[in-house]
Scaffold this active site. Structure first.
Site, PDB file in Angstrom:
ATOM      1  N   ALA A   3       8.828  -3.275   3.506  1.00 62.24           N
ATOM      2  CA  ALA A   3       8.385  -4.673   3.407  1.00 62.24           C
ATOM      3  C   ALA A   3       8.086  -5.340   4.748  1.00 62.24           C
ATOM      4  CB  ALA A   3       9.424  -5.491   2.643  1.00 62.24           C
ATOM      5  N   TYR A  42       4.620  -6.243  17.169  1.00 63.20           N
ATOM      6  CA  TYR A  42       4.801  -5.400  15.981  1.00 63.20           C
ATOM      7  C   TYR A  42       5.665  -4.178  16.319  1.00 63.20           C
ATOM      8  CZ  TYR A  42       3.694  -1.816  12.535  1.00 63.20           C
ATOM      9  OH  TYR A  42       3.794  -0.799  11.618  1.00 63.20           O
ATOM     10  N   TYR A  78       0.827  -1.218   0.000  1.00 61.62           N
ATOM     11  CA  TYR A  78       0.000   0.000   0.000  1.00 61.62           C
ATOM     12  C   TYR A  78       0.863   1.271   0.000  1.00 61.62           C
ATOM     13  CZ  TYR A  78      -3.059   3.574   2.134  1.00 61.62           C
ATOM     14  OH  TYR A  78      -3.741   4.719   2.432  1.00 61.62           O
ATOM     15  N   ILE A  79       1.699   1.435   0.997  1.00 62.17           N
ATOM     16  CA  ILE A  79       2.444   2.693   1.100  1.00 62.17           C
ATOM     17  C   ILE A  79       3.593   2.716   0.088  1.00 62.17           C
ATOM     18  CG2 ILE A  79       3.712   4.220   2.664  1.00 62.17           C
ATOM     19  CD1 ILE A  79       2.010   2.970   4.959  1.00 62.17           C
ATOM     20  N   ASN A  92       8.053  -9.842  -2.528  1.00 65.73           N
ATOM     21  CA  ASN A  92       7.714 -11.269  -2.700  1.00 65.73           C
ATOM     22  C   ASN A  92       6.219 -11.469  -2.940  1.00 65.73           C
ATOM     23  OD1 ASN A  92       6.535 -10.963  -0.210  1.00 65.73           O
ATOM     24  ND2 ASN A  92       7.885 -12.388   0.875  1.00 65.73           N
ATOM     25  N   ASN A 121      10.227 -11.756   9.817  1.00 65.96           N
ATOM     26  CA  ASN A 121      10.174 -10.837   8.667  1.00 65.96           C
ATOM     27  C   ASN A 121      10.709  -9.440   9.017  1.00 65.96           C
ATOM     28  OD1 ASN A 121       9.286 -10.281   5.863  1.00 65.96           O
ATOM     29  ND2 ASN A 121       7.966  -8.801   6.885  1.00 65.96           N
ATOM     30  N   ARG A 142      -6.869   9.447  16.347  1.00 62.91           N
ATOM     31  CA  ARG A 142      -5.653   9.118  15.596  1.00 62.91           C
ATOM     32  C   ARG A 142      -5.270  10.284  14.703  1.00 62.91           C
ATOM     33  NH1 ARG A 142      -5.719   5.905  18.856  1.00 62.91           N
ATOM     34  NH2 ARG A 142      -5.695   3.634  18.771  1.00 62.91           N
ATOM     35  N   LYS A 184       9.733  -3.219  15.075  1.00 62.67           N
ATOM     36  CA  LYS A 184      10.107  -1.965  14.398  1.00 62.67           C
ATOM     37  C   LYS A 184      11.175  -1.225  15.208  1.00 62.67           C
ATOM     38  CE  LYS A 184       7.240  -1.616  10.771  1.00 62.67           C
ATOM     39  NZ  LYS A 184       7.316  -0.882   9.512  1.00 62.67           N
TER      40      LYS A 184
END
Ligand code: UFG
Length: 328
Positions: free
Chosen positions: A73, A140, A11-12, A32, A91, A220, A144
């Site tokens: 990714a 998550y 998307y981004i 991928n 990942n 947000r 990061k």
């Protein structure tokens, strides 16, 4: 510049690719297609491959004479990361470090990385400045944060130059309606609300209205995906060997869930029925950026300052592609 856009079918990443091409850069997309879409990439630009496939990656970096890499990714679903942290560490950390090592081997040392507000966890002070203590509350956010640290260490030891861009809530689509947001499953607020307007869902479930915010729903900082792309362009020009910077990318303005639903009603003309639901685990009440460092360092300000404008671009995409890229 010759650029390798890792995750450029997502998307981004796919939106950034278009802006980089518009600015005259030469782009190779490496993806991928586990979550990205072949149709999101302009013809002839896609190399299909894994981040962990060092030989292929080094080959592409050398053959295309790559000057800098953008890394889009990573996996980015909070819930999924809680249920399957192995997927996220594999990942977002292990494969991402494989990418850095392929870059070392090919002597490419400039990188722009998609980081996230999820590295802050649930900060007490709003708006959130980059100096806020980073205390992620899910795997998550941790993955990061670990990669931000890897970048800092690779800059100090190997002379990498990097920018870690901490996105707030990416939203919207390219205004010409050709590419947009297509996740499976879709978990994000705006596309789900627009799916109600398209008749694909009966209602939107609001995840709690008992938060300590003016209307009780979570707040947000929604930032247009092309504003994110523009910030990547600016960051690219400022990368310096041995140095790195972490920068928030947000508008500095908060919008509640209820305000988003109302904006979607205005834009679509659809009633969009809503149902009140339970709080979703791990949702902080309010996440809004202090965007002053981005303005100062990148000389960047978002063009989309009204969520209605953001929703309009998303709506154009969803109307033209009711089933995402499968509609093509
Ligand atoms: N929401 C609903 N109903 C829905 C979907 C979402 O009420 O059906 C609410 C959520 O509870 C939240 C807000 O809408 O309050 C926004 O939710 P999103 O899922 O669209 O976005 P998040 O803020 O949860 O997540 C985003 C990114 C993540 C990132 C996170 C924090 O998608 O990758 O910001 O940085 F981790």
């Amino acid at each position: 510049m010759n650029l390798l856009i890792v995750g450029g079918a997502g998307y981004i990443g796919s939106h950034a690719v278009r802006l980089l091409l518009d600015a005259g850069h030469t782009v190779t997309v490496y993806d991928n297609l586990s979550r990205g879409h072949r149709q999101a990439v302009p013809d002839g630009m896609l190399v299909e491959g894994e981040l962990s496939d060092r030989n292929t990656l080094v080959g592409v970096l050398k053959e295309k004479n790559i000057d800098a890499v953008m890394h889009f990714a990573a996996f980015a679903l909070v819930n999924e990361s809680v249920n399957d942290p192995a997927l996220y560490y594999r990942n977002n950390v292990i494969a991402a470090v494989d990418l850095l090592d392929a870059m070392r081997e090919a002597n490419v040392k400039k990188i722009v990385f998609s980081s996230t507000t999820a590295t802050y966890g649930e900060p007490e002070v709003i708006p959130i400045a980059e100096t806020t203590l980073q205390q992620p509350i899910n795997p998550y956010g941790f993955t990061k944060l670990v990669f931000e640290q890897a970048l800092a260490d690779y800059a100090a030891a190997y002379g990498f130059g990097y920018a870690a861009l901490r996105y707030f809530n990416a939203a919207g689509a390219r205004p010409d309606g050709t590419i947009g947001e297509d996740h499976d499953p879709e978990t994000h607020l705006i596309p789900i609300v627009l799916q109600v307007a398209l008749g694909q869902r009966k209602h939107i479930t609001v995840f709690g209205d008992d938060y300590a915010t003016p209307d009780g729903t979570c707040i947000r900082d929604y930032i247009h995906v092309d504003d994110l792309g523009a910030a990547h362009l600016a960051a690219l020009e400022r990368l310096e060997s041995g140095k790195g910077i972490c920068v928030n990318l947000g508008t500095g303005r908060g919008t509640s869930v209820r305000e988003i639903i109302d904006a979607c009603r205005d834009v679509t003309g659809h009633a969009i029925p809503e149902v009140m639901g339970e709080r979703r685990a791990g949702d902080p009440p309010e996440l809004v950026a202090d965007a002053s460092l981005a303005k100062q360092w990148l000389d960047w300000t978002p063009k989309y300052t009204d969520v209605r404008q953001i929703v309009e671009t998303a709506w154009r995409w969803h109307q033209n592609h009711p089933n995402g890229y499968a509609s093509n």
